[in-house]
Design a protein around this motif. Structure first.
Motif, PDB file in Angstrom:
ATOM      1  N   ASP A 129       0.791  -1.255   0.082  1.00  0.00           N
ATOM      2  CA  ASP A 129      -0.191   0.124   0.060  1.00  0.00           C
ATOM      3  C   ASP A 129       0.880   1.205  -0.055  1.00  0.00           C
ATOM      4  O   ASP A 129       0.784   2.180   0.851  1.00  0.00           O
ATOM      5  CB  ASP A 129      -0.973   0.038   1.383  1.00  0.00           C
ATOM      6  CG  ASP A 129      -2.145  -0.738   0.916  1.00  0.00           C
ATOM      7  OD1 ASP A 129      -2.622  -1.249  -0.143  1.00  0.00           O
ATOM      8  OD2 ASP A 129      -2.816  -1.266   2.088  1.00  0.00           O
ATOM      9  N   TRP A 233      -0.971  -4.419  -2.886  1.00  0.00           N
ATOM     10  CA  TRP A 233      -1.724  -3.273  -2.330  1.00  0.00           C
ATOM     11  C   TRP A 233      -3.282  -4.029  -2.058  1.00  0.00           C
ATOM     12  O   TRP A 233      -3.496  -5.078  -2.512  1.00  0.00           O
ATOM     13  CB  TRP A 233      -2.141  -2.258  -3.547  1.00  0.00           C
ATOM     14  CG  TRP A 233      -2.744  -2.835  -4.774  1.00  0.00           C
ATOM     15  CD1 TRP A 233      -4.030  -2.679  -4.982  1.00  0.00           C
ATOM     16  CD2 TRP A 233      -2.176  -3.259  -5.937  1.00  0.00           C
ATOM     17  NE1 TRP A 233      -4.076  -3.223  -6.521  1.00  0.00           N
ATOM     18  CE2 TRP A 233      -3.057  -3.536  -6.839  1.00  0.00           C
ATOM     19  CE3 TRP A 233      -0.669  -3.655  -6.184  1.00  0.00           C
ATOM     20  CZ2 TRP A 233      -2.684  -4.102  -8.113  1.00  0.00           C
ATOM     21  CZ3 TRP A 233      -0.401  -4.151  -7.520  1.00  0.00           C
ATOM     22  CH2 TRP A 233      -1.375  -4.523  -8.152  1.00  0.00           C
ATOM     23  N   LEU A 235      -6.988  -4.447  -1.831  1.00  0.00           N
ATOM     24  CA  LEU A 235      -8.226  -4.153  -2.973  1.00  0.00           C
ATOM     25  C   LEU A 235      -9.145  -3.407  -2.246  1.00  0.00           C
ATOM     26  O   LEU A 235     -10.096  -2.972  -2.872  1.00  0.00           O
ATOM     27  CB  LEU A 235      -8.616  -5.509  -3.572  1.00  0.00           C
ATOM     28  CG  LEU A 235      -7.383  -6.249  -4.444  1.00  0.00           C
ATOM     29  CD1 LEU A 235      -7.934  -7.563  -4.737  1.00  0.00           C
ATOM     30  CD2 LEU A 235      -7.251  -5.257  -5.493  1.00  0.00           C
ATOM     31  N   GLU A 240      -5.574   1.629  -5.408  1.00  0.00           N
ATOM     32  CA  GLU A 240      -5.827   1.446  -7.067  1.00  0.00           C
ATOM     33  C   GLU A 240      -6.998   2.214  -7.533  1.00  0.00           C
ATOM     34  O   GLU A 240      -6.693   2.707  -8.725  1.00  0.00           O
ATOM     35  CB  GLU A 240      -6.035  -0.095  -7.202  1.00  0.00           C
ATOM     36  CG  GLU A 240      -6.507  -0.581  -8.436  1.00  0.00           C
ATOM     37  CD  GLU A 240      -6.577  -1.951  -8.699  1.00  0.00           C
ATOM     38  OE1 GLU A 240      -6.863  -2.445  -9.959  1.00  0.00           O
ATOM     39  OE2 GLU A 240      -6.766  -2.676  -7.744  1.00  0.00           O
ATOM     40  N   GLN A 241      -7.887   2.781  -6.701  1.00  0.00           N
ATOM     41  CA  GLN A 241      -8.944   3.515  -6.972  1.00  0.00           C
ATOM     42  C   GLN A 241      -8.404   4.976  -7.429  1.00  0.00           C
ATOM     43  O   GLN A 241      -8.859   5.687  -8.263  1.00  0.00           O
ATOM     44  CB  GLN A 241      -9.922   3.666  -5.918  1.00  0.00           C
ATOM     45  CG  GLN A 241     -10.901   2.614  -5.837  1.00  0.00           C
ATOM     46  CD  GLN A 241     -10.078   1.151  -5.164  1.00  0.00           C
ATOM     47  OE1 GLN A 241      -9.398   1.414  -4.483  1.00  0.00           O
ATOM     48  NE2 GLN A 241     -10.387   0.007  -5.691  1.00  0.00           N
ATOM     49  N   TYR A 243      -5.199   5.610  -8.443  1.00  0.00           N
ATOM     50  CA  TYR A 243      -3.916   5.821  -9.382  1.00  0.00           C
ATOM     51  C   TYR A 243      -4.276   4.681 -10.452  1.00  0.00           C
ATOM     52  O   TYR A 243      -3.430   4.525 -11.289  1.00  0.00           O
ATOM     53  CB  TYR A 243      -2.764   5.489  -8.702  1.00  0.00           C
ATOM     54  CG  TYR A 243      -2.637   6.529  -7.671  1.00  0.00           C
ATOM     55  CD1 TYR A 243      -2.462   8.119  -8.038  1.00  0.00           C
ATOM     56  CD2 TYR A 243      -2.517   6.330  -6.242  1.00  0.00           C
ATOM     57  CE1 TYR A 243      -2.464   8.856  -6.997  1.00  0.00           C
ATOM     58  CE2 TYR A 243      -2.349   7.229  -5.253  1.00  0.00           C
ATOM     59  CZ  TYR A 243      -2.225   8.736  -5.421  1.00  0.00           C
ATOM     60  OH  TYR A 243      -2.112   9.617  -4.650  1.00  0.00           O
ATOM     61  N   GLY A 244      -5.162   3.624 -10.428  1.00  0.00           N
ATOM     62  CA  GLY A 244      -4.896   2.591 -11.276  1.00  0.00           C
ATOM     63  C   GLY A 244      -3.942   1.678 -10.829  1.00  0.00           C
ATOM     64  O   GLY A 244      -3.503   1.522  -9.569  1.00  0.00           O
ATOM     65  N   ASP A 245      -3.310   0.872 -11.649  1.00  0.00           N
ATOM     66  CA  ASP A 245      -2.363  -0.216 -11.311  1.00  0.00           C
ATOM     67  C   ASP A 245      -0.996   0.413 -10.437  1.00  0.00           C
ATOM     68  O   ASP A 245      -0.277   1.109 -11.290  1.00  0.00           O
ATOM     69  CB  ASP A 245      -2.069  -1.111 -12.339  1.00  0.00           C
ATOM     70  CG  ASP A 245      -0.981  -2.267 -12.089  1.00  0.00           C
ATOM     71  OD1 ASP A 245      -0.347  -2.042 -11.036  1.00  0.00           O
ATOM     72  OD2 ASP A 245      -1.119  -2.962 -12.958  1.00  0.00           O
ATOM     73  N   PRO A 246      -0.824   0.415  -9.285  1.00  0.00           N
ATOM     74  CA  PRO A 246       0.440   1.165  -8.745  1.00  0.00           C
ATOM     75  C   PRO A 246       1.606   0.707  -9.365  1.00  0.00           C
ATOM     76  O   PRO A 246       2.712   1.245  -9.370  1.00  0.00           O
ATOM     77  CB  PRO A 246       0.347   0.964  -7.213  1.00  0.00           C
ATOM     78  CG  PRO A 246      -0.471  -0.320  -7.124  1.00  0.00           C
ATOM     79  CD  PRO A 246      -1.496  -0.325  -8.506  1.00  0.00           C
ATOM     80  N   ARG A 247       1.858  -0.554  -9.931  1.00  0.00           N
ATOM     81  CA  ARG A 247       2.928  -1.113 -10.489  1.00  0.00           C
ATOM     82  C   ARG A 247       3.456  -0.232 -11.993  1.00  0.00           C
ATOM     83  O   ARG A 247       4.614   0.027 -12.083  1.00  0.00           O
ATOM     84  CB  ARG A 247       2.912  -2.395 -11.187  1.00  0.00           C
ATOM     85  CG  ARG A 247       2.712  -3.412  -9.911  1.00  0.00           C
ATOM     86  CD  ARG A 247       2.291  -4.887 -10.540  1.00  0.00           C
ATOM     87  NE  ARG A 247       1.037  -4.865 -11.297  1.00  0.00           N
ATOM     88  CZ  ARG A 247       0.152  -6.034 -11.789  1.00  0.00           C
ATOM     89  NH1 ARG A 247       0.969  -7.133 -11.831  1.00  0.00           N
ATOM     90  NH2 ARG A 247      -0.871  -5.846 -12.307  1.00  0.00           N
ATOM     91  N   HIS A 260       0.930  -7.577  -6.913  1.00  0.00           N
ATOM     92  CA  HIS A 260      -0.693  -7.870  -7.333  1.00  0.00           C
ATOM     93  C   HIS A 260      -1.409  -7.317  -6.239  1.00  0.00           C
ATOM     94  O   HIS A 260      -0.817  -7.041  -5.010  1.00  0.00           O
ATOM     95  CB  HIS A 260      -1.038  -9.376  -7.520  1.00  0.00           C
ATOM     96  CG  HIS A 260      -0.569 -10.035  -6.374  1.00  0.00           C
ATOM     97  ND1 HIS A 260      -1.222 -10.356  -5.249  1.00  0.00           N
ATOM     98  CD2 HIS A 260       0.297 -10.989  -6.302  1.00  0.00           C
ATOM     99  CE1 HIS A 260      -0.817 -11.186  -4.491  1.00  0.00           C
ATOM    100  NE2 HIS A 260       0.424 -11.554  -4.825  1.00  0.00           N
ATOM    101  N   GLY A 261      -2.674  -7.214  -6.342  1.00  0.00           N
ATOM    102  CA  GLY A 261      -3.759  -6.904  -5.195  1.00  0.00           C
ATOM    103  C   GLY A 261      -3.875  -8.000  -4.210  1.00  0.00           C
ATOM    104  O   GLY A 261      -4.035  -8.948  -4.787  1.00  0.00           O
TER     105      GLY A 261
END
Length: 302
Positions: A129, A233, A235, A240-241, A243-247, A260-261
């Motif tokens: 996170d 992160w 879920l 993710e909400q 920024y989208g995919d933090p990777r 992955h989440g």
């Protein structure tokens, strides 16, 4: 809680850290977030020991029972660089020249600083996170300011201390059943200590000032993380909400990014310890294999 772990105080420079540790094998450093103590890892750390790792669980400087220095006007005493240096000294004191750094929430910023400032020692980095502080601030908009308002409130002088210390039990919410009774009791003791509250606020004040400047200097210099970076992160939290995919964001900082989440709320070490431990162990397997190969080679040479 933490059966088989030793617990003690380790002096490192201007700080004395409360540290739990156990196990043998590749060294894994677990760094907690706000407003927790190292006890947040009590369900995960034993699983890592059982999987064959040497696990070190400190309270960050000023948090829990780790005694830090007095705050400074520029907040540098609680900067991530200062805390990362604590951890580097700690691992040296414990005989671990190389290690994997795993950080959650505020601990993820310390883990990142460790990986940047002590790159030769950090074999792998796991962030839970977390994004670099400067990446959060670069994207800060009305939604971020609304949902993460506490960053800016905590950065104010004096007012947060007065508000929180008036009734810390009402300010900080934690469920005893979810956290575990002993973890919950340790956390309650910490948040009721005005010196701990001050140190936790200084962590945020440093984040918006010296830590941000340090990260921006790294980016301007083109510094990147060469070690594997694993991003996990929650879920049911909002990373993710927002920024989208933090990777995707982490790939601007590192050459090798996986992750992955996890189906959990924010405090995943407490809420989803088995899923988190499984994800960590899968990431850690190559480091254990490499140590075993090195040991086999050394034996053959003898």
């Amino acid at each position: 809680m933490f059966d088989g772990f030793t617990i003690g105080d380790v002096p490192v420079g201007d700080t004395t850290l409360r540290v739990r540790r156990a196990g043998e094998g590749p060294a894994v450093l677990l760094l907690h977030g706000h407003p927790r103590t190292g006890a947040t890892w009590h369900r995960v750390a034993p699983l890592l020991v059982r999987a064959g790792y040497s696990v070190i669980v400190p309270d960050l400087r000023g948090y829990g029972r780790s005694i830090g220095p007095r705050p400074r006007a520029d907040h540098s005493a609680h900067s991530k660089r200062a805390v990362a240096n604590d951890m580097a000294r700690l691992m040296s004191r414990l005989g671990h020249e190389k290690f994997i750094a795993i950080g959650h929430d505020r601990g993820s910023y310390v883990a990142l600083r460790l990986a940047l400032d002590h790159e030769a020692r950090v074999q792998g980095l796991v962030v839970l996170d977390g994004l670099p502080i400067s990446e959060h601030l670069r994207r800060a908009d009305a939604r971020f300011a609304t949902e993460w308002w506490h960053w800016f409130f905590f950065a104010q002088p004096e007012i947060p201390e007065r508000v929180i210390n008036a009734d810390p039990d009402a300010w900080y919410v934690g469920d005893e059943e979810t956290m575990g009774a002993a973890n919950h009791a340790e956390w309650k003791e910490a948040i009721r200590d005005p010196e701990v509250v001050r140190a936790m606020l200084e962590d945020y004040r440093a984040g918006l000032t010296v830590d941000r400047a340090d990260e921006e200097a790294d980016r301007a210099a083109g510094r990147r993380l060469a070690m594997p970076v694993h991003v996990l992160w929650s879920l049911r939290d909002d990373l993710e909400q927002l920024y989208g995919d933090p990777r995707v964001i982490w790939r601007a900082w590192a050459d090798e990014v996986t992750g992955h989440g996890i189906d959990s709320g924010h405090h995943m070490a407490e809420e989803a310890p088995d899923d988190l431990a499984d994800a960590l162990i899968r990431f850690l397997v190559p480091f254990r294999t490499a140590v075993a190969a090195d040991n086999l080679g050394s034996s053959a040479e003898r």
